[in-house]
Design an enzyme around this catalytic site. Sequence first.
Site, PDB file in Angstrom:
ATOM      1  CG  ASN A 116      -1.694   1.224   1.448  1.00 50.03           C
ATOM      2  OD1 ASN A 116      -1.807   2.047   0.537  1.00 50.03           O
ATOM      3  ND2 ASN A 116      -2.258   1.387   2.638  1.00 50.03           N
ATOM      4  CE  LYS A 132       0.306   3.304   4.887  1.00 51.47           C
ATOM      5  NZ  LYS A 132       0.246   3.450   6.307  1.00 51.47           N
ATOM      6  CG  HIS A 177      -5.688   1.836   5.422  1.00 52.49           C
ATOM      7  ND1 HIS A 177      -5.219   2.753   6.330  1.00 52.49           N
ATOM      8  CD2 HIS A 177      -4.671   0.974   5.191  1.00 52.49           C
ATOM      9  CE1 HIS A 177      -3.956   2.453   6.633  1.00 52.49           C
ATOM     10  NE2 HIS A 177      -3.605   1.375   5.944  1.00 52.49           N
ATOM     11  CD  GLU A 183      -2.650   5.364   7.010  1.00 52.89           C
ATOM     12  OE1 GLU A 183      -2.677   5.421   5.766  1.00 52.89           O
ATOM     13  OE2 GLU A 183      -1.692   4.891   7.644  1.00 52.89           O
ATOM     14  CD  GLU A 219      -3.268  -2.635   7.437  1.00 57.92           C
ATOM     15  OE1 GLU A 219      -2.164  -2.841   6.952  1.00 57.92           O
ATOM     16  OE2 GLU A 219      -3.940  -1.616   7.200  1.00 57.92           O
ATOM     17  N   GLY A 265       2.895   1.932  10.800  1.00 58.55           N
ATOM     18  CA  GLY A 265       3.909   2.978  10.685  1.00 58.55           C
ATOM     19  C   GLY A 265       4.675   3.267  11.963  1.00 58.55           C
ATOM     20  CB  SER A 296       5.462  -2.114  11.887  1.00 59.95           C
ATOM     21  OG  SER A 296       5.117  -0.777  12.180  1.00 59.95           O
TER      22      SER A 296
HETATM   23  C1  PEP Z   1      -0.662   0.083   6.183  1.00 62.69           C
HETATM   24  O1  PEP Z   1      -0.923   1.242   6.375  1.00 62.69           O
HETATM   25  O2  PEP Z   1      -1.437  -0.627   5.526  1.00 62.69           O
HETATM   26  C2  PEP Z   1       0.559  -0.455   6.763  1.00 62.69           C
HETATM   27  C3  PEP Z   1       0.601  -1.710   7.022  1.00 62.69           C
HETATM   28  O3  PEP Z   1       1.590   0.444   6.994  1.00 62.69           O
HETATM   29  P1  PEP Z   1       3.064   0.126   7.561  1.00 62.69           P
HETATM   30  O4  PEP Z   1       3.509  -1.184   6.943  1.00 62.69           O
HETATM   31  O5  PEP Z   1       3.900   1.259   7.115  1.00 62.69           O
HETATM   32  O6  PEP Z   1       2.941  -0.011   9.041  1.00 62.69           O
END
Ligand code: PEP
Length: 256
Positions: A11, A13, A98, A100, A168, A174, A214
């Site tokens: 992703n 983003k 998601h 976010e 997630e 992040g 992460s």
């Molecule tokens: C995400 O936002 O889908 C995600 C998994 O981000 P990150 O791997 O950067 O934690």
Amino acid sequence: MTGIRPLVAGNWKMNGLGSSLAELASLRNRLEAAPVPETDIMVCPPATLLSRAREIVDGSSIMIGAQDCHPLPSGAHTGDISAEMLADAGATAVIVGHSERRTDHGESDTLVQAKALAAYRAGLMAIVCIGETEAHYRDGKTLDILRTQLEGSVPEGARATNTVIAYEPVWAIGSGLTPTPQEVAQVHGLIRTVLGQMLGDAEAGGTRILYGGSVKPSNAAELLFVPEVNGALVGGASLKAVDFYEILSVYAGTRS
Ligand code: PEP
């Protein structure tokens, strides 16, 4: 192994200009030189890059996904993009719900469910994201929250072929933090149980449940080989081909 073909989706983003597509070309080259067999591989760039990304991956094993869609097929919704438009631009999947978007745009489970239905209508696979906040995690509410999100966000017509669940934890996105493998196993087991109650055991048993938050080259093997984990949704580490390929390659040569 469960026999479910894993999916690793990147992703991007709100990251990526035309010049960033060099990373996608580099990923394609790496996969051509050293394929990762029996694994679905997807990159979800911003909508502005979908068509160009699709041209780069055509003829390769990489699929292109989008990051969000509007529930309706068309209409007076300035700035929004429908699932049909994403399909037209070359996407075969779309991320919905998601965290976010749930946070930045106040998206509810009901809206996420409508977006998943829009994905099906347009022939796209829906990657439905769920996850608890840090406060929920601290208060031991993770399993309750996830059940509520699943029941509210996953449509009745969901099938293993058109739906992927991405677990997630919001606090892991992040942040560099991750749940323990034992916690991931427990949560993914619960998700499959709830899906079984909602969709029946046959569909639930074949549905991919991804871990996200992460994931990076150094922890990918530890997280991806947890029971009931069928792949990953990767944010930051998907932006560099070298890192994303290293994550994917945990699947190379491990399955018959
Ligand atoms: C995400 O936002 O889908 C995600 C998994 O981000 P990150 O791997 O950067 O934690």
